[in-house]
Design a protein around this motif. Structure first.
Motif, short mmCIF file in Angstrom:
data_model
loop_
_atom_site.label_atom_id
_atom_site.label_comp_id
_atom_site.label_asym_id
_atom_site.label_seq_id
_atom_site.Cartn_x
_atom_site.Cartn_y
_atom_site.Cartn_z
N GLY A 238 0.83 -1.20 0.00
CA GLY A 238 0.00 0.00 0.00
C GLY A 238 0.86 1.25 0.00
N HIS B 145 -3.73 -2.36 -4.22
CA HIS B 145 -4.15 -1.54 -3.07
C HIS B 145 -5.11 -0.42 -3.49
N GLY B 146 -4.69 0.38 -4.49
CA GLY B 146 -5.49 1.56 -4.84
C GLY B 146 -6.42 1.33 -6.00
N TRP C 267 -1.64 5.44 -6.74
CA TRP C 267 -2.52 5.36 -5.57
C TRP C 267 -3.80 6.17 -5.75
N HIS D 5 -7.44 0.83 0.34
CA HIS D 5 -7.04 2.22 0.19
C HIS D 5 -8.02 3.26 0.75
#
Ligand code: ZN
Length: 248
Positions: A67, A123-124, A132, A157
């Motif tokens: 992350g 993660h994002g 991100w 996220h």
């Protein structure tokens, strides 16, 4: 499919332990053997036990991705988009991170595919994972469905649990608590919510169960006061301490 999916633990060991205990007790009841655990990033940042959390995640999760807080503490991504409290927490985290934890985080990839079950982990967002982006709206989802080919994309996220379903004709439908993932030709983006810092107004830890073709969020109460006490002792910023009990 039989997965437990955890994300955004953020150094909150009390929340992580409560979630792990819940996963293990379900396994014991189901007698179907072990569930595979997947991790969607942000093991550290905000919370008081980054080393212990990374350790536990490494021990239990068979697949995982990095992350933005994980990368920030390694200096691999800038903290320009972080608020001052998040930045302060990253600096503190960096000061107590063990070499072993650092090495474990460095080993996490940005994206991961679990081919046998058609899963894409990031993660994002599938679009430019290294930037991100937050994926929250239907229009963002539409764009992102074009950036992975698997049936199901699992993200974290934003710390907001949701399921978005894309029909073969391109229509998007959202579900809040759970959904069947077996509609013909449909694909899914699922945010697993956050173990260590929920932001949907429910302060209980959140994780995702994928059982058969059903996706379901699980909320687990934990000792928020114990985490807050450790944060105070570590001198972490007050707003980060207070938000835990509000779940915001
Ligand atoms: Zn996070």
């Amino acid at each position: 499919m039989d997965y437990a999916v955890i994300s955004d633990v953020h150094g909150n060991l009390e929340a992580l332990n409560a979630v792990l205990a819940d996963i293990f007790s379900r396994e014991a009841q189901a007698a179907g053997g072990k569930r595979t655990m997947l991790f969607l990033g942000d093991a550290v940042g905000y919370g008081p036990n980054p080393n212990e959390c990374v350790d536990a995640i490494k021990k239990h999760a068979s697949q995982g991705v990095a992350g933005n807080h994980d990368w920030a503490v390694l200096g691999l991504t800038g903290t320009g988009s972080f608020n001052p409290y998040a930045k302060e927490a990253i600096t503190w985290t960096g000061s107590i991170l063990s070499p072993e934890t650092r090495a474990s985080i460095e080993g996490l990839p940005l994206v991961k595919r679990v081919e046998e079950d058609g899963l894409f982990l990031v993660h994002g967002s599938p679009l430019e994972p290294e930037k991100w982006h937050y994926l929250l709206s239907f229009s963002q989802a539409k764009v992102n469905f074009e950036h992975f080919k698997e049936k199901i994309c699992l993200i974290g996220h934003s710390h907001l649990p949701f399921i978005m379903e894309r029909s073969p004709s391109g229509e998007i439908t959202a579900y809040k608590d759970g959904a069947e993932l077996d509609k013909a030709g449909c694909r899914y983006i699922i945010n697993a919510g956050s173990v260590g810092q929920p932001r949907d107004g429910d302060p209980r830890a959140c994780y995702l169960l994928l059982s058969g073709m059903r996706a379901e969020f699980v909320r687990v109460p934990y000792d928020i006061g114990a985490t807050q006490q450790k944060m105070r002792a570590a001198g972490l910023p007050l707003p980060l301490i207070e938000r835990l009990q509000k779940g915001l």
